[in-house]
Design an enzyme around this catalytic site. Structure first.
Site, PDB file in Angstrom:
ATOM      1  NE  ARG A 208       5.752   3.518   0.473  1.00 55.95           N
ATOM      2  CZ  ARG A 208       5.912   4.203   1.578  1.00 55.95           C
ATOM      3  NH1 ARG A 208       6.649   5.149   1.955  1.00 55.95           N
ATOM      4  NH2 ARG A 208       5.108   3.881   2.853  1.00 55.95           N
TER       5      ARG A 208
ATOM      6  CG  ASP B 253      -2.324   2.446   2.790  1.00 57.38           C
ATOM      7  OD1 ASP B 253      -1.728   1.851   3.661  1.00 57.38           O
ATOM      8  OD2 ASP B 253      -1.913   3.500   1.984  1.00 57.38           O
TER       9      ASP B 253
HETATM   10  O1  MRU Z   1       2.015   0.526  -0.614  1.00 60.91           O
HETATM   11  P1  MRU Z   1       2.456   1.731   0.134  1.00 60.91           P
HETATM   12  O2  MRU Z   1       4.076   1.635   0.191  1.00 60.91           O
HETATM   13  O3  MRU Z   1       2.119   2.858  -0.457  1.00 60.91           O
HETATM   14  O4  MRU Z   1       1.785   1.331   1.563  1.00 60.91           O
HETATM   15  C1  MRU Z   1       1.797   2.123   2.310  1.00 60.91           C
HETATM   16  C2  MRU Z   1       1.539   2.005   3.792  1.00 60.91           C
HETATM   17  O5  MRU Z   1       0.905   0.941   3.918  1.00 60.91           O
HETATM   18  C3  MRU Z   1       1.689   2.825   4.786  1.00 60.91           C
HETATM   19  O6  MRU Z   1       1.622   2.213   6.309  1.00 60.91           O
HETATM   20  C4  MRU Z   1       0.430   4.024   4.646  1.00 60.91           C
HETATM   21  O7  MRU Z   1       0.152   4.504   3.535  1.00 60.91           O
HETATM   22  C5  MRU Z   1       0.519   5.053   5.728  1.00 60.91           C
HETATM   23  S1  MRU Z   1       1.621   6.452   5.388  1.00 60.91           S
HETATM   24  C6  MRU Z   1       1.481   7.468   6.367  1.00 60.91           C
END
Ligand code: MRU
Length: 365
Positions: A55, A246
């Site tokens: 993730r 994201d």
């Molecule tokens: O659902 P996730 O854990 O994948 O969400 C991740 C995030 O919101 C992070 O802040 C984002 O992907 C940035 S990672 C450099």
């Protein structure tokens, strides 16, 4: 993980030695177990991304790039059309695993372009080019994170209190991370920061991953529940908020883990700078505003049952479980990219960032 370098240079996503499977650290097992998973099928890869075993926007993109290479290798044909038809099927399947982080489709589209722009070449050669491209995607991410860390560090002062949400460290990227990168880089240079890590309900990336990475890296970290952000800001303990992203829209609206926009609203109230850190691979110039970003909705049981020994709400209780929210560009003090810090008005400054990127790409050709 014993030293700072072990943390910043962790191998969270890579190809195995034979280059026929992707190896990841199972992030759902951290911080209690460091378990590596080997992913060799389309379903393995899809599930690992969907279940957040891998993730963080950049890490998902890298995993998908290696993954589509691994699947392309398995296509046994010398006929281009047959090869491309199967490649496209695998690509679309992986692309459907999570909708919000643009790095997933960004990386997969890049891999597809390698196929479509080399139609005249033998399939075996296309496979070799895919391997090279997937490695380049990861190498670029390492360079981007390092540059983001430098630009981010320049915004901070020794001794600052920092608040962060979710996890945008080395586990979510390759090397250093984005939002946590400046802190690790500062630590390498002898600076000290005091970090408040939001636990990040409902999947606890802040508790399980951010506080783990910072603690192991020797950075002072205090874990707080998400609803404690206001009090630590009010107490004067936070000089800057650093978060990842994201998908950033062309107007600067930024999707990140659910709860991020609340932190930004609080930061504005208390007059604390709120920075979003992310590589250009997370900026989607084809997406005009935050309203155009698809927000992933996840299983209500993540709220009601996960991490509890008994359900914490009645079976029939309705839940709303969006995985991300969008922070309005008006709340963002700066977007820190590998080409510098974009400031409002973002419609202009993000275009400038991409112009710089294009110039550099031309220069390197
Ligand atoms: O659902 P996730 O854990 O994948 O969400 C991740 C995030 O919101 C992070 O802040 C984002 O992907 C940035 S990672 C450099």
């Amino acid at each position: 993980m014993e030293t700072l370098r072990d943390v910043t240079h962790i191998d969270n996503v890579k190809l195995n030695e034979e280059e026929n499977a992707v190896v990841i650290i199972d992030q759902t097992q951290l911080p209690n177990k460091t378990e590596y998973l080997t992913l060799g099928t389309a379903k393995d890869l899809y599930d690992a991304i969907f279940e957040l075993k891998v993730r963080g926007a950049p890490a998902i993109g890298i995993c998908a790039a290696y993954g589509i290479y691994v699947l392309a290798r398995q296509i046994e044909t010398e006929d281009y059309d047959t090869f491309y038809a199967q490649f496209k099927k695998d690509k679309d399947y992986l692309d459907s695993s999570r909708p919000t982080a643009v790095n997933l489709s960004w990386a997969l589209n890049r891999m597809e372009r390698v196929v479509t722009s080399n139609q005249d070449k033998p399939v075996e050669e296309i496979k070799a080019l895919l391997l090279a491209e997937s490695k380049e995607i990861q190498a670029e991410d390492m360079r981007m994170c390092r540059a983001i860390s430098e630009y981010g560090l320049a915004l901070l002062h020794d001794g600052d209190g920092i608040l962060t949400h979710c996890n945008a460290g080395p586990l979510a990227t390759s090397r250093y991370g984005t939002a946590l990168g400046p802190l690790f880089l500062g630590k390498e240079r002898g600076m000290e920061f005091h970090v408040f890590a939001d636990e990040t309900r409902p999947l606890l990336q802040g508790a399980r991953l951010t506080s783990y990475e910072l603690q192991k890296g020797g950075i002072d970290v205090t874990l707080i529940c998400d609803n404690m952000a206001s009090i630590v800001m009010k107490n004067g303990w936070v000089q800057a908020c650093l978060v990842g992203c994201d998908r950033i829209a062309a107007n600067g609206d930024a999707a990140n883990k659910i709860g991020t926009s609340g932190v930004a609203i609080l930061a504005k109230y208390y007059g604390i700078p709120f920075y979003v850190l992310g590589p250009t691979s997370t900026i989607d110039m084809n997406c005009p505003t935050g309203d155009d970003i698809k927000i992933e909705l996840r299983d209500p049981d993540e709220i009601k049952k996960k991490f509890y020994t008994e359900p914490m709400a009645l079976e029939e209780t309705k839940c709303y479980n969006p995985a991300f929210d969008v922070t309005d560009h008006n709340l963002i003090s700066g977007i820190v990219t590998e080409y510098g810090v974009a400031r409002a008005p973002y419609v202009e400054s993000l275009k400038d960032i991409f112009a710089k990127k294009e110039q550099e790409t031309l220069h390197n050709k």
